[in-house]
Enzyme design. Structure first.
Site, mmCIF file in Angstrom:
data_model
loop_
_atom_site.group_PDB
_atom_site.id
_atom_site.type_symbol
_atom_site.label_atom_id
_atom_site.label_comp_id
_atom_site.label_asym_id
_atom_site.label_seq_id
_atom_site.Cartn_x
_atom_site.Cartn_y
_atom_site.Cartn_z
ATOM 1 C CE LYS A 34 -6.411 -24.632 17.216
ATOM 2 N NZ LYS A 34 -6.335 -25.901 16.464
ATOM 3 C CE1 TYR A 254 -10.950 -0.803 -7.309
ATOM 4 C CE2 TYR A 254 -11.470 -1.364 -5.029
ATOM 5 C CZ TYR A 254 -10.729 -0.635 -5.954
ATOM 6 O OH TYR A 254 -9.781 0.260 -5.516
#
Length: 374
Positions: A34, A254
């Site tokens: 899956k 950042y």
């Protein structure tokens, strides 16, 4: 020259892991593919599992199954979430699919179906409390399905909620409840996911459902003598494309979440959260540079990350950085990032995939797998 980030899928490792699952369980195997085979590519993974004569494949939903059938996959395919409505039954018939039955509404739909019958897996909720019939609901569901002309073959199924946490009592309790619930029934059983296969041999039953272990990743957060024998199928690599020398007290990235506490050599790597690397991976998370360990410094950016090269003075622009793979398990990286390797695999995007050993199956299937118990 293209961006150097890539994922390499070693299909020989996939074959090894499938053989290992078979050796451990000695039962029929449902290969779970899956979510695009956990990010590894559903069609090439299915082709190898079919080549290795896997007993069945499993996907989440009918859309995933159709992709496989349209690609020429002939193996049995199980829909793990079953069908969502009556309109899917003609599609299941056309593509020759099996389904998990986990609620009364599905049984009602099957009762109205008058064409070809289906193989089904009757799911019993023994403690996951997600989908499935409770123990007290099982006799009624079982009786209806036994009498239903739309059912060809029935397999009794459950799912363990804590098989990857062996110290908990939940799995023995679920094993006992499953046995009690189905006592006296002659149908085959299916209980174990990867963690169940690796740690709970008393629950192997007639069918097992390896997923994560097929891809060579351990479901456990600590070392496990059997899981440690898996071979990673996916290796994600990139390259250093810039190197900087920074002094003491210099912030990186950042938010300036990391500030150098000594003179530091920093490498910039073409890998970021837009590629699927978790943004929340903290400073200190491991990577390999030319096979040697180092650490991430500062926040992960959209397209790049910064890593510590201070102790690796011979590193150059263009050198290989391994984000996970051989020598650096995805499970370890996931632990640092506060997630699981399933999520790392499934979140990969914008990363070209290269497949190795696509046509090397015949000789390899003849090689036995040795299980170390040390």
């Amino acid at each position: 020259m293209s961006r150097p980030t890539k994922a390499t899928i070693n299909l020989s490792a996939l074959r090894h892991n499938l053989r290992f699952a078979r050796t451990l369980a000695g039962t029929k195997v449902i290969g779970v593919i899956k979510a695009d085979a956990y990010g590894h590519g559903a069609i090439p993974i299915a082709q190898v599992l079919e080549e290795q004569k896997v007993d069945s494949l499993a996907v989440a939903c009918i859309e995933e199954a159709i992709v496989l059938r349209e690609a020429g996959i002939k193996s049995p395919i199980l829909l793990l979430e079953g069908f969502y409505g009556a309109d899917e039954l003609p599609v299941m018939e056309h593509y020759n699919l099996s389904a998990v039955i986990q609620q009364q509404e599905q049984i009602d739909i099957l009762k109205r179906w008058k064409k070809r019958s289906f193989n089904i897996f009757l799911k019993i909720d023994t403690g996951m409390h997600r989908i499935g019939f409770l123990s007290e609901e099982f006799p009624g569901a079982y009786k209806q399905l036994k009498e239903c002309s739309a059912v060809n073959r029935m397999i009794l199924m459950t799912h363990f909620s804590c098989a990857d946490e062996p110290e908990k009592s939940a799995t023995p309790e679920q094993i006992a409840l499953f046995a009690k619930t189905i006592a006296g029934k002659s149908e085959e059983t299916c209980s174990c996911n990867s963690a169940g296969i690796l740690h709970w041999p008393e629950a192997h039953g007639d069918w097992v459902r390896p997923g994560l272990m097929l891809y060579g990743s351990s479901p456990f957060t600590t070392s496990h003598k059997l899981a440690d024998q898996l071979k990673p199928v996916m290796e994600v690599t990139s390259q250093i494309f810039a190197i900087r020398k920074l002094g003491v007290g210099v912030p990186i990235g950042y938010g300036q979440t990391y500030v150098t506490d000594r003179p530091c050599t920093v490498g910039v790597v073409a890998m970021g959260y837009a590629d699927g690397y978790p943004r929340h991976a903290p400073s200190g998370s491991p990577v390999l540079v030319n096979g040697q360990r180092t650490r991430i410094l500062g926040r992960i950016s959209m397209d790049m990350m910064t890593i510590d090269l201070t102790h690796l003075p011979n590193t150059n622009i263009g050198d290989t950085v391994t984000l996970w793979g051989n020598g650096l398990p995805a499970t370890e990286v996931a632990h640092h990032a506060g997630t699981i390797s399933y999520e790392l695999f499934c979140n990969m995007k914008r990363v070209p995939i290269h497949y190795l050993n696509e046509a090397q199956a015949v000789e390899e299937t003849e090689q036995p797998v040795t299980i170390s118990t040390i």
